[in-house]
Scaffold this motif. Structure first.
Motif, short mmCIF file in Angstrom:
data_model
loop_
_atom_site.label_atom_id
_atom_site.label_comp_id
_atom_site.label_asym_id
_atom_site.label_seq_id
_atom_site.Cartn_x
_atom_site.Cartn_y
_atom_site.Cartn_z
N HIS A 97 0.83 -1.20 0.00
CA HIS A 97 0.00 0.00 0.00
C HIS A 97 0.87 1.26 0.00
CE1 HIS A 97 -3.95 1.91 1.67
NE2 HIS A 97 -3.55 2.44 0.52
N LEU A 98 1.87 1.30 0.86
CA LEU A 98 2.73 2.48 0.95
C LEU A 98 3.56 2.68 -0.31
CD1 LEU A 98 3.93 2.13 4.65
CD2 LEU A 98 2.52 3.97 3.72
N GLU A 99 4.12 1.61 -0.83
CA GLU A 99 4.94 1.76 -2.04
C GLU A 99 4.10 2.16 -3.24
OE1 GLU A 99 7.30 -1.80 -2.37
OE2 GLU A 99 8.83 -0.96 -1.01
N GLY A 100 2.82 1.76 -3.24
CA GLY A 100 1.93 2.22 -4.30
C GLY A 100 1.70 3.71 -4.27
N LEU A 101 1.94 4.31 -3.11
CA LEU A 101 1.78 5.76 -2.96
C LEU A 101 3.12 6.50 -3.08
CD1 LEU A 101 -0.65 5.68 0.09
CD2 LEU A 101 -1.25 6.26 -2.28
N GLY A 102 4.17 5.78 -3.42
CA GLY A 102 5.47 6.41 -3.61
C GLY A 102 6.35 6.46 -2.38
N VAL A 103 5.95 5.78 -1.32
CA VAL A 103 6.75 5.74 -0.10
C VAL A 103 7.67 4.52 -0.16
CG1 VAL A 103 6.71 5.52 2.41
CG2 VAL A 103 4.97 6.90 1.25
N THR A 104 8.96 4.74 0.01
CA THR A 104 9.91 3.62 0.06
C THR A 104 9.89 3.01 1.45
OG1 THR A 104 11.36 4.62 -1.59
CG2 THR A 104 12.33 2.95 -0.15
N VAL A 105 9.75 1.69 1.52
CA VAL A 105 9.69 1.00 2.80
C VAL A 105 10.94 0.13 2.94
CG1 VAL A 105 8.39 -0.57 4.28
CG2 VAL A 105 7.17 0.98 2.72
N VAL A 106 11.68 0.37 4.01
CA VAL A 106 12.87 -0.43 4.32
C VAL A 106 12.54 -1.30 5.53
CG1 VAL A 106 15.28 -0.38 5.05
CG2 VAL A 106 14.42 1.35 3.45
N ARG A 107 12.77 -2.58 5.40
CA ARG A 107 12.53 -3.49 6.52
C ARG A 107 13.86 -3.93 7.11
NH1 ARG A 107 11.52 -9.19 7.54
NH2 ARG A 107 9.93 -9.42 9.15
N VAL A 108 14.01 -3.76 8.40
CA VAL A 108 15.23 -4.13 9.11
C VAL A 108 14.86 -5.10 10.22
CG1 VAL A 108 17.17 -3.30 10.49
CG2 VAL A 108 16.31 -1.91 8.62
N THR A 109 15.52 -6.23 10.28
CA THR A 109 15.23 -7.20 11.34
C THR A 109 16.16 -6.97 12.53
OG1 THR A 109 16.79 -8.86 10.53
CG2 THR A 109 14.56 -8.90 9.61
N ALA A 110 15.73 -7.45 13.68
CA ALA A 110 16.55 -7.33 14.88
C ALA A 110 17.89 -8.05 14.70
CB ALA A 110 15.79 -7.90 16.08
N LYS A 111 17.87 -9.18 14.03
CA LYS A 111 19.10 -9.94 13.82
C LYS A 111 20.08 -9.17 12.96
CE LYS A 111 20.86 -14.41 12.24
NZ LYS A 111 20.52 -15.74 11.70
N LYS A 112 19.58 -8.53 11.90
CA LYS A 112 20.47 -7.75 11.03
C LYS A 112 21.05 -6.56 11.77
CE LYS A 112 18.30 -9.05 6.65
NZ LYS A 112 17.47 -8.59 5.51
N LEU A 113 20.24 -5.92 12.62
CA LEU A 113 20.75 -4.80 13.41
C LEU A 113 21.84 -5.26 14.37
CD1 LEU A 113 17.56 -2.73 14.32
CD2 LEU A 113 19.51 -1.95 12.98
N ARG A 114 21.67 -6.44 14.91
CA ARG A 114 22.67 -6.95 15.86
C ARG A 114 23.95 -7.38 15.17
NH1 ARG A 114 23.20 -12.30 17.94
NH2 ARG A 114 21.14 -12.84 17.16
N GLU A 115 23.81 -8.05 14.02
CA GLU A 115 24.98 -8.65 13.39
C GLU A 115 25.59 -7.81 12.27
OE1 GLU A 115 23.71 -12.50 12.10
OE2 GLU A 115 23.47 -13.29 14.15
N ARG A 116 24.77 -6.97 11.60
CA ARG A 116 25.27 -6.22 10.44
C ARG A 116 24.72 -4.79 10.46
NH1 ARG A 116 23.88 -11.25 8.48
NH2 ARG A 116 21.96 -10.51 7.52
N MET A 117 24.95 -4.08 11.56
CA MET A 117 24.39 -2.74 11.69
C MET A 117 24.92 -1.79 10.62
SD MET A 117 24.43 -0.20 15.00
CE MET A 117 23.42 -1.28 16.01
#
Length: 335
Positions: free
Chosen positions: A287-307
Protein backbone atom coordinates in the motif's frame (compact mmCIF):
# COMPACT_ATOMS: atom_id res chain seq x y z
CA UNK A 1 46.58 -57.15 40.35
CA UNK A 2 44.79 -56.29 43.56
CA UNK A 3 41.23 -55.11 43.67
CA UNK A 4 42.24 -51.63 44.86
CA UNK A 5 44.80 -51.00 42.11
CA UNK A 6 43.40 -48.37 39.72
CA UNK A 7 43.39 -49.50 36.11
CA UNK A 8 43.62 -46.04 34.60
CA UNK A 9 45.77 -46.37 31.48
CA UNK A 10 46.73 -42.68 31.78
CA UNK A 11 46.90 -40.15 34.63
CA UNK A 12 43.46 -38.70 35.35
CA UNK A 13 44.25 -35.12 34.37
CA UNK A 14 40.89 -34.19 32.85
CA UNK A 15 37.26 -35.20 32.84
CA UNK A 16 37.58 -37.37 29.73
CA UNK A 17 40.10 -39.53 31.53
CA UNK A 18 38.10 -39.67 34.75
CA UNK A 19 34.90 -40.79 32.96
CA UNK A 20 35.11 -43.41 30.24
CA UNK A 21 32.82 -45.78 28.43
CA UNK A 22 33.19 -49.53 28.40
CA UNK A 23 34.25 -49.32 24.74
CA UNK A 24 36.97 -46.78 25.52
CA UNK A 25 38.28 -48.94 28.34
CA UNK A 26 38.32 -52.04 26.10
CA UNK A 27 40.25 -50.08 23.48
CA UNK A 28 42.90 -49.45 26.15
CA UNK A 29 43.17 -53.12 27.07
CA UNK A 30 40.86 -53.14 30.09
CA UNK A 31 38.56 -56.16 29.93
CA UNK A 32 34.96 -56.23 31.11
CA UNK A 33 36.00 -58.51 34.00
CA UNK A 34 38.71 -56.11 35.10
CA UNK A 35 36.28 -53.21 34.93
CA UNK A 36 33.74 -55.11 37.03
CA UNK A 37 36.42 -55.93 39.60
CA UNK A 38 37.38 -52.29 39.95
CA UNK A 39 33.72 -51.38 40.60
CA UNK A 40 33.19 -53.79 43.50
CA UNK A 41 32.20 -52.20 46.84
CA UNK A 42 35.19 -50.33 48.22
CA UNK A 43 36.92 -50.39 44.83
CA UNK A 44 38.53 -47.40 43.13
CA UNK A 45 35.96 -47.14 40.34
CA UNK A 46 32.17 -46.97 40.11
CA UNK A 47 29.56 -47.38 37.43
CA UNK A 48 28.15 -43.92 36.70
CA UNK A 49 25.62 -45.00 34.04
CA UNK A 50 25.05 -48.18 32.04
CA UNK A 51 28.26 -48.72 30.10
CA UNK A 52 29.89 -45.59 31.60
CA UNK A 53 32.40 -45.63 34.46
CA UNK A 54 33.75 -43.07 36.90
CA UNK A 55 37.41 -43.81 37.51
CA UNK A 56 37.54 -42.60 41.10
CA UNK A 57 35.51 -43.47 44.21
CA UNK A 58 34.15 -40.02 45.09
CA UNK A 59 30.93 -38.35 43.93
CA UNK A 60 30.95 -37.13 40.30
CA UNK A 61 31.50 -33.46 39.56
CA UNK A 62 29.11 -31.51 37.31
CA UNK A 63 31.53 -31.85 34.40
CA UNK A 64 31.81 -35.58 34.96
CA UNK A 65 28.03 -35.98 34.98
CA UNK A 66 27.73 -34.06 31.70
CA UNK A 67 30.51 -36.06 30.07
CA UNK A 68 29.02 -39.31 31.35
CA UNK A 69 25.55 -38.40 30.07
CA UNK A 70 26.94 -37.71 26.60
CA UNK A 71 28.94 -40.96 26.60
CA UNK A 72 25.80 -42.88 27.56
CA UNK A 73 23.62 -41.17 24.94
CA UNK A 74 26.28 -41.17 22.23
CA UNK A 75 27.24 -44.84 22.32
CA UNK A 76 26.38 -46.72 19.11
CA UNK A 77 23.29 -48.97 19.01
CA UNK A 78 23.80 -52.55 20.21
CA UNK A 79 23.41 -53.86 16.65
CA UNK A 80 26.31 -51.71 15.48
CA UNK A 81 28.75 -52.12 18.37
CA UNK A 82 30.55 -55.10 16.87
CA UNK A 83 31.17 -53.31 13.59
CA UNK A 84 31.89 -49.78 14.84
CA UNK A 85 35.56 -49.34 15.81
CA UNK A 86 36.41 -47.75 19.15
CA UNK A 87 36.27 -43.98 18.81
CA UNK A 88 39.40 -41.93 19.34
CA UNK A 89 37.32 -38.81 20.05
CA UNK A 90 35.07 -38.14 23.01
CA UNK A 91 32.52 -40.79 21.96
CA UNK A 92 29.47 -38.53 21.97
CA UNK A 93 28.11 -39.59 18.58
CA UNK A 94 25.26 -37.25 17.64
CA UNK A 95 24.20 -36.62 21.25
CA UNK A 96 24.15 -33.10 22.69
CA UNK A 97 23.12 -31.51 25.98
CA UNK A 98 19.78 -29.67 25.92
CA UNK A 99 17.21 -28.22 28.34
CA UNK A 100 18.22 -26.55 31.60
CA UNK A 101 21.71 -28.08 31.55
CA UNK A 102 22.35 -26.59 28.11
CA UNK A 103 21.11 -23.17 29.26
CA UNK A 104 23.46 -23.36 32.23
CA UNK A 105 26.33 -24.15 29.84
CA UNK A 106 25.26 -21.21 27.65
CA UNK A 107 25.68 -19.01 30.70
CA UNK A 108 22.03 -18.22 31.51
CA UNK A 109 21.69 -16.46 34.85
CA UNK A 110 18.03 -17.56 35.00
CA UNK A 111 18.92 -21.27 34.73
CA UNK A 112 19.91 -23.25 37.82
CA UNK A 113 23.66 -23.83 38.11
CA UNK A 114 24.80 -27.17 36.80
CA UNK A 115 25.66 -28.42 40.27
CA UNK A 116 22.02 -27.94 41.35
CA UNK A 117 20.50 -29.95 38.50
CA UNK A 118 19.29 -33.41 39.42
CA UNK A 119 18.70 -34.33 35.78
CA UNK A 120 20.61 -33.69 32.55
CA UNK A 121 18.67 -33.66 29.28
CA UNK A 122 20.40 -35.09 26.22
CA UNK A 123 19.11 -34.81 22.66
CA UNK A 124 19.49 -37.80 20.32
CA UNK A 125 18.04 -38.90 16.96
CA UNK A 126 14.48 -40.19 17.14
CA UNK A 127 15.57 -43.59 15.82
CA UNK A 128 17.76 -44.30 18.86
CA UNK A 129 16.39 -46.90 21.28
CA UNK A 130 17.74 -45.41 24.45
CA UNK A 131 16.07 -45.12 27.83
CA UNK A 132 16.26 -42.32 30.34
CA UNK A 133 18.15 -43.59 33.36
CA UNK A 134 19.47 -42.29 36.68
CA UNK A 135 20.26 -38.59 36.14
CA UNK A 136 19.90 -38.65 32.33
CA UNK A 137 16.67 -37.72 30.51
CA UNK A 138 16.70 -38.68 26.84
CA UNK A 139 14.97 -36.30 24.39
CA UNK A 140 14.48 -37.28 20.77
CA UNK A 141 14.25 -35.27 17.56
CA UNK A 142 13.52 -36.25 13.98
CA UNK A 143 16.11 -33.72 12.84
CA UNK A 144 18.91 -32.66 15.15
CA UNK A 145 20.11 -29.04 15.14
CA UNK A 146 23.77 -28.25 14.62
CA UNK A 147 25.22 -28.15 18.15
CA UNK A 148 27.17 -25.30 19.69
CA UNK A 149 30.29 -26.06 21.75
CA UNK A 150 30.46 -25.00 25.37
CA UNK A 151 33.31 -26.07 27.66
CA UNK A 152 34.28 -28.62 25.05
CA UNK A 153 30.93 -30.43 24.85
CA UNK A 154 28.15 -30.29 22.22
CA UNK A 155 25.20 -28.22 23.38
CA UNK A 156 21.86 -27.61 21.68
CA UNK A 157 21.39 -24.07 20.32
CA UNK A 158 19.68 -21.73 22.76
CA UNK A 159 16.27 -21.76 21.07
CA UNK A 160 16.11 -25.57 21.10
CA UNK A 161 17.44 -25.77 24.66
CA UNK A 162 14.77 -23.26 25.73
CA UNK A 163 11.98 -25.33 24.16
CA UNK A 164 13.19 -28.50 25.90
CA UNK A 165 13.53 -26.66 29.21
CA UNK A 166 10.13 -24.97 28.98
CA UNK A 167 8.47 -28.31 28.21
CA UNK A 168 9.26 -29.43 31.74
CA UNK A 169 8.49 -26.18 33.58
CA UNK A 170 5.21 -24.99 35.03
CA UNK A 171 6.48 -21.92 36.89
CA UNK A 172 5.44 -18.89 34.82
CA UNK A 173 8.00 -16.39 36.24
CA UNK A 174 10.86 -18.80 35.56
CA UNK A 175 9.76 -19.36 31.96
CA UNK A 176 9.39 -15.62 31.43
CA UNK A 177 12.85 -14.87 32.85
CA UNK A 178 14.49 -17.46 30.61
CA UNK A 179 12.79 -16.29 27.42
CA UNK A 180 13.46 -12.61 28.03
CA UNK A 181 17.08 -13.28 28.98
CA UNK A 182 17.58 -15.14 25.70
CA UNK A 183 16.72 -11.96 23.79
CA UNK A 184 18.13 -9.35 26.15
CA UNK A 185 21.55 -10.99 26.22
CA UNK A 186 21.62 -11.49 22.44
CA UNK A 187 21.54 -15.30 22.47
CA UNK A 188 18.85 -15.51 19.76
CA UNK A 189 15.98 -13.67 18.10
CA UNK A 190 12.37 -13.83 19.34
CA UNK A 191 11.06 -15.36 16.10
CA UNK A 192 13.39 -18.38 16.33
CA UNK A 193 12.33 -19.03 19.92
CA UNK A 194 8.63 -18.83 19.02
CA UNK A 195 9.15 -21.23 16.12
CA UNK A 196 10.80 -23.80 18.41
CA UNK A 197 8.06 -23.43 21.03
CA UNK A 198 5.43 -23.85 18.31
CA UNK A 199 7.16 -26.96 16.92
CA UNK A 200 7.21 -28.41 20.43
CA UNK A 201 3.45 -27.69 20.73
CA UNK A 202 3.97 -25.50 23.79
CA UNK A 203 2.07 -22.40 22.66
CA UNK A 204 -1.21 -23.81 23.98
CA UNK A 205 -0.02 -23.47 27.58
CA UNK A 206 -1.22 -20.20 29.13
CA UNK A 207 1.97 -19.50 31.09
CA UNK A 208 4.02 -20.03 27.93
CA UNK A 209 1.80 -17.65 25.93
CA UNK A 210 2.27 -14.98 28.60
CA UNK A 211 6.04 -15.51 28.52
CA UNK A 212 6.05 -15.25 24.72
CA UNK A 213 4.27 -11.89 24.92
CA UNK A 214 6.97 -10.69 27.31
CA UNK A 215 9.62 -12.13 24.97
CA UNK A 216 8.27 -10.18 21.99
CA UNK A 217 8.11 -6.96 24.03
CA UNK A 218 11.69 -7.48 25.16
CA UNK A 219 12.77 -8.22 21.61
CA UNK A 220 11.17 -5.03 20.35
CA UNK A 221 12.77 -2.91 23.08
CA UNK A 222 16.21 -4.32 22.28
CA UNK A 223 15.71 -3.81 18.53
CA UNK A 224 14.54 -0.22 19.03
CA UNK A 225 17.64 0.58 21.08
CA UNK A 226 19.83 -0.80 18.29
CA UNK A 227 17.87 1.18 15.71
CA UNK A 228 18.45 4.44 17.62
CA UNK A 229 22.12 3.52 17.89
CA UNK A 230 22.36 2.90 14.13
CA UNK A 231 20.85 6.26 13.21
CA UNK A 232 23.08 8.21 15.57
CA UNK A 233 26.30 6.20 15.16
CA UNK A 234 26.26 6.31 11.37
CA UNK A 235 25.17 9.92 10.99
CA UNK A 236 21.78 9.28 9.39
CA UNK A 237 19.23 12.12 9.41
CA UNK A 238 16.99 11.99 12.46
CA UNK A 239 13.58 10.55 11.52
CA UNK A 240 10.28 10.89 13.31
CA UNK A 241 9.94 7.82 15.50
CA UNK A 242 7.04 5.39 15.98
CA UNK A 243 4.38 7.09 13.89
CA UNK A 244 1.17 6.20 12.06
CA UNK A 245 0.72 7.25 8.45
CA UNK A 246 -2.59 8.44 6.96
CA UNK A 247 -3.82 9.85 3.71
CA UNK A 248 -5.15 13.41 3.84
CA UNK A 249 -8.73 12.12 3.96
CA UNK A 250 -8.03 10.02 7.06
CA UNK A 251 -7.36 6.61 5.48
CA UNK A 252 -4.95 4.69 7.71
CA UNK A 253 -1.88 3.42 5.84
CA UNK A 254 -0.01 1.69 8.68
CA UNK A 255 2.37 2.24 11.53
CA UNK A 256 6.12 2.49 11.00
CA UNK A 257 9.04 2.61 13.40
CA UNK A 258 10.84 5.49 11.71
CA UNK A 259 9.84 7.91 8.93
CA UNK A 260 11.78 10.50 6.97
CA UNK A 261 9.03 12.85 5.64
CA UNK A 262 11.24 14.85 3.23
CA UNK A 263 12.41 11.68 1.49
CA UNK A 264 9.19 9.64 1.98
CA UNK A 265 11.18 6.73 3.40
CA UNK A 266 9.64 4.50 6.07
CA UNK A 267 11.45 1.92 8.19
CA UNK A 268 9.76 -1.12 9.67
CA UNK A 269 11.35 -3.28 12.39
CA UNK A 270 10.68 -7.00 11.94
CA UNK A 271 9.61 -7.63 15.53
CA UNK A 272 5.99 -8.68 15.18
CA UNK A 273 4.93 -12.17 16.15
CA UNK A 274 5.26 -14.72 13.34
CA UNK A 275 1.46 -14.94 13.04
CA UNK A 276 1.23 -11.22 12.24
CA UNK A 277 4.49 -10.73 10.43
CA UNK A 278 3.98 -11.85 6.85
CA UNK A 279 0.38 -10.84 6.13
CA UNK A 280 0.39 -7.49 7.92
CA UNK A 281 3.79 -6.32 6.73
CA UNK A 282 3.26 -7.33 3.11
CA UNK A 283 -0.10 -5.53 2.90
CA UNK A 284 1.26 -2.34 4.47
CA UNK A 285 4.36 -2.30 2.30
CA UNK A 286 2.44 -2.77 -0.95
CA UNK A 287 0.00 0.00 0.00
CA UNK A 288 2.73 2.48 0.95
CA UNK A 289 4.94 1.76 -2.04
CA UNK A 290 1.93 2.22 -4.30
CA UNK A 291 1.78 5.76 -2.96
CA UNK A 292 5.47 6.41 -3.61
CA UNK A 293 6.75 5.74 -0.10
CA UNK A 294 9.91 3.62 0.06
CA UNK A 295 9.69 1.00 2.80
CA UNK A 296 12.87 -0.43 4.32
CA UNK A 297 12.53 -3.49 6.52
CA UNK A 298 15.23 -4.13 9.11
CA UNK A 299 15.23 -7.20 11.34
CA UNK A 300 16.55 -7.33 14.88
CA UNK A 301 19.10 -9.94 13.82
CA UNK A 302 20.47 -7.75 11.03
CA UNK A 303 20.75 -4.80 13.41
CA UNK A 304 22.67 -6.95 15.86
CA UNK A 305 24.98 -8.65 13.39
CA UNK A 306 25.27 -6.22 10.44
CA UNK A 307 24.39 -2.74 11.69
CA UNK A 308 26.79 -0.94 9.34
CA UNK A 309 25.29 -2.74 6.35
CA UNK A 310 21.76 -1.77 7.40
CA UNK A 311 22.84 1.85 7.76
CA UNK A 312 24.05 1.76 4.15
CA UNK A 313 20.67 0.37 3.03
CA UNK A 314 18.80 3.20 4.76
CA UNK A 315 21.21 5.88 3.49
CA UNK A 316 20.84 4.57 -0.07
CA UNK A 317 17.05 4.75 0.17
CA UNK A 318 17.25 8.33 1.44
CA UNK A 319 19.65 9.39 -1.32
CA UNK A 320 17.47 7.80 -4.00
CA UNK A 321 14.51 10.02 -3.04
CA UNK A 322 15.51 12.75 -5.51
CA UNK A 323 15.27 10.29 -8.41
CA UNK A 324 11.71 9.14 -7.62
CA UNK A 325 8.34 10.60 -8.43
CA UNK A 326 6.99 12.66 -5.53
CA UNK A 327 5.03 10.59 -3.05
CA UNK A 328 1.39 11.17 -2.28
CA UNK A 329 0.80 13.59 0.59
CA UNK A 330 0.98 11.60 3.82
CA UNK A 331 -0.18 12.76 7.23
CA UNK A 332 2.17 11.72 10.05
CA UNK A 333 0.79 11.30 13.56
CA UNK A 334 2.39 9.88 16.72
CA UNK A 335 1.26 6.42 17.77
Amino acid sequence: MTQNTPLSPRPLHDVRQRVQSAAQLRAQGVSAAQTAAQCLPGGPWQQLLPGVYLLHPGPPTSQERVHGALLYAGRPPVSARRTVPAQSGPGYGEAMVTGLAALALHGFASAPPMIALHRIDVLVPRTRRLRSTRFVDVKRAASLPAPDRRLGVPVAPVERALADAVAGLTDAPTVRRMLTEAVREGHCEPATVVRELSAAKLLGRPHVVEAVDALLMEGRAVAEDRLYEMVRSYGLPEPVWNVDLYLRGGTFLGGVDAYWPDQAVALELGTRSPRQEHITYTAEREHLEGLGVTVVRVTAKKLRERMAQQAVVVRTALMAADDREPAAYVVVLPR
